[in-house]
Motif scaffolding. Structure first.
Motif, PDB file in Angstrom:
ATOM      1  N   UNK A  54       0.844  -1.201   0.000  1.00 15.08           N
ATOM      2  CA  UNK A  54       0.000   0.000   0.000  1.00 15.08           C
ATOM      3  C   UNK A  54       0.874   1.243   0.000  1.00 15.08           C
ATOM      4  N   UNK A  55       0.457   2.223  -0.791  1.00 13.65           N
ATOM      5  CA  UNK A  55       1.212   3.474  -0.904  1.00 13.65           C
ATOM      6  C   UNK A  55       0.252   4.641  -0.727  1.00 13.65           C
ATOM      7  N   UNK A  56       0.741   5.737  -0.166  1.00 16.33           N
ATOM      8  CA  UNK A  56      -0.094   6.943  -0.185  1.00 16.33           C
ATOM      9  C   UNK A  56       0.754   8.155  -0.512  1.00 16.33           C
ATOM     10  N   UNK A  57       0.170   8.990  -1.343  1.00 21.48           N
ATOM     11  CA  UNK A  57       0.815  10.240  -1.774  1.00 21.48           C
ATOM     12  C   UNK A  57      -0.045  11.358  -1.215  1.00 21.48           C
ATOM     13  N   UNK A  58       0.447  11.974  -0.122  1.00 24.44           N
ATOM     14  CA  UNK A  58      -0.329  12.978   0.594  1.00 24.44           C
ATOM     15  C   UNK A  58       0.289  14.351   0.329  1.00 24.44           C
TER      16      UNK A  58
END
Lengths: 413, 413
Positions: free
Chosen positions: A105-109
């Motif tokens: 899982x990846x998140x670009x915030x």
């Protein structure tokens, strides 16, 4: 972005012609559905005895036994530690193999990049983050995310199964000059992740979605709204966005851009918005609005927490700012409640703390503006999963593929 | 009102555990699905050759032949008038038996009561209407509707099949003093219709829904938005309400009250609304607002048409009123487009004419306020089905039951 999220949805709906299964595939299709239902149950509810699975899934004992054995043989669950049922019979407990079967899982915030390995059952096995440099696009961030994932890979056992890669992308990013820009996931990003995470020849399937949509999914599957099928999740960061779930299904809209609630105009006489319009909800309840009303520089790091602490300590400017933002928060929530008629509104990201600080004001405004039949039953809830929500939700996107066809992915990966 | 509409929806969605079919029922279930798919195709698209059904439904020729024969035996379709296929083979045409298989559709509108018999395929076989006396509740209207239906029954052939009864109920009703009250379908209404239309011992199943929801369904199945899966249908009468369809499924909300868009607050400094709030969209774009701005008495019968005619003739007050209402119409549409990201917005009821008179203004305002990615592709469409939309949609509710299990209803009725 509908295609990447479409695994979340059953196809069809009344007026569309359903694609009828051919007769030959039917037994296989039913077995696949049943395997998925069993695996989903332990994925969502944790270790469960065969006896309880029999009752919950409405299948007979021998079918449950055969399904569990198939899933165990594929390395997706373990069976063991029998419990004694009410009838006095021992019943094996089926447990998801969280440490072996995982999603990347990846998140670009707006201000942060995060990568995690999340095990079947929703367990965070490993998590790394790093600040996101201002001015970097989502695509620019892929190299950094791949490096974070690569660090984690050292601890992954050789027989582990990665079921998929999914990324949650915020719809607002910060330019080098501090301005906020409205973006979101696109094909280029998925391709870049596929290239960076593939084996060099064929890229893996990459699922991508709007961060608020994905955090909404997480709160729905295993967070504040686990028992709620119709909900609006509001996410506050530098912008304000929503994930809308109706009858347990994420509403992504025709172009995958539903839930841009930060750009509802609530105050026709309000301030200009980054989007080019004026008086958008974001200009009244965004992080910058809170800081501005409290007399702080809108760019202050951790400024929201500082203002909320100051308000809790009774500082008049901070208190007035929180009340004003809570009032506009209730205003917009009332409009959304009238339009969507949800069972719950969940406040996440920085809006969680703002809501908690001004819950009475939010509720009062909602009660004043929304139709009684729509507002009386609506629950207002703080998000439960904290900053991990987007990663947990992204993992759910990846697990959705596994749950749709457990043995195919289980044996092929 | 979710239960009465639930026949419209597949069950489930990702996070819910699907109820797996038991193995024994599977062949029967597949046959039922295929019968439904075939019948739905001719219901929506009209007479279709077996050859084309074979191509459209992805089933083989002999399966289509058997399904069509079963439906013909149940009296739901006829087969005949063969056409010659491209391969030179004759292929029987399957035609829905519109005059024999019908739904009893009712609508309870602010100023009118309507009853129709609508045949399979969506054909209006017979239709009666009468003014609705001010001050009568929806339940009060049931006796009148039953009398209208009774009149029509005289012309119904003895071997006809009534597949169900469905009613579309406006969410606003007019009190005897002219005030508008917000209501909607409820259990009492369904029970009253069941009693009035039953055989005295057991009442029939009555499906009920909000008029805007049901008109949206009609425009989606066979009207302006027949090719659109994500749409917002706006219905103007004494109030303003919406039907929201996402991925081909009607969104009814937790309490069946979604789409109360007339009560979004758009103008915090606006006029008090009947609902107790202030500055609701309805106060800016409702029929009364148009008449008031044009200097007419808001209670004038057919006042909307008169103002639109005067505007077309260049009367300044009427022209200004239309522009003002169109401007606010675009304002609210922009908010809805940002929240829902539909592919189309359909204007129905009295908003159809208002939209057509002010289309440029609506579009300009939308372009000014909505996010580019959400508004660029959105189609703005006048409704296509006219005042019959609610009756046609109500019939679709009733047909949904037939289409879910054609032979059960076909033979049992």
């Amino acid at each position: 972005m509908r295609p990447p999220l479409s695994a979340l949805h059953r196809t069809g709906g009344t007026p569309a012609v359903p694609a009828p299964p051919t007769s030959g595939a039917s037994q296989e299709e039913i077995r696949r559905q049943n395997l998925g239902a069993l695996l989903r149950h332990v994925h969502v509810h944790g270790p469960t005895s065969r006896a309880e699975l029999t009752a919950r899934l409405g299948l007979n004992r021998s079918t449950i036994g055969a399904l569990a054995a198939d899933l165990a043989a594929a390395g997706l669950v373990t069976e063991g530690a029998p419990v004694t049922t009410r009838r006095g019979r021992p019943s094996l407990v089926v447990t998801p193999r969280s440490s072996r079967v995982y999603a990347q899982a990846l998140s670009i915030e707006p201000d942060k990049l995060r990568a995690a390995r999340i095990g079947l059952g929703g367990r965070v096995l490993d998590l790394r983050d790093t600040p996101r440099p201002a001015g970097t696009s989502a695509v620019d961030a892929v190299g950094t995310l791949a490096a974070l994932a690569h660090e984690m890979d050292r601890d992954v056992a050789a027989d582990s199964i990665r079921v998929g890669i999914a990324v949650a992308v915020t719809d607002t990013t910060r330019d080098r000059d501090g301005r906020v820009r409205i973006g979101g996931p696109d094909e280029r990003l998925r391709a870049a992740i596929g290239a960076a995470f593939g084996d060099g020849r064929t890229g893996p399937t990459v699922l991508a979605g709007d961060l608020a949509d994905i955090a909404a999914l997480a709160e729905h599957v295993r967070g504040a709204a686990a028992d709620v099928d119709d909900l609006i999740y509001l996410h506050g960061s530098s912008g304000v966005s929503a994930g809308i779930i109706i009858e347990g299904r994420l509403v992504v809209g025709h172009g995958g851009r539903s839930g841009k609630v930060g750009h509802m105009v609530v105050n026709p006489d309000g301030l200009p918005c980054e989007c080019g319009s004026r008086g958008c909800w974001e200009t009244e309840i965004g992080e910058a609005a809170l800081l501005r009303h409290a007399g702080r520089d809108p760019g202050t790091p951790d400024g929201v927490s500082e203002v909320l602490r100051a308000a809790a300590d009774g500082e008049p400017a901070a208190t007035a700012a929180v009340e004003r933002v809570a009032d506009w928060l209730g205003f917009g929530v009332a409009n959304l409640v009238n339009v969507v008629n949800p069972d719950a509104v969940v406040f996440g990201g920085s809006l969680r703390e703002v809501y908690l600080a001004g819950a009475d004001v939010v509720r009062r405004r909602l009660d004043e503006l929304a139709l009684p039949a729509s507002r009386e039953h609506v629950q207002l809830l703080p998000a439960a999963l904290g900053p991990d929500a987007a990663l947990i939700g992204a993992a759910e996107l990846a697990f959705a593929h596994l749950l749709a066809d457990p043995l195919h992915i289980g044996t092929a990966a």
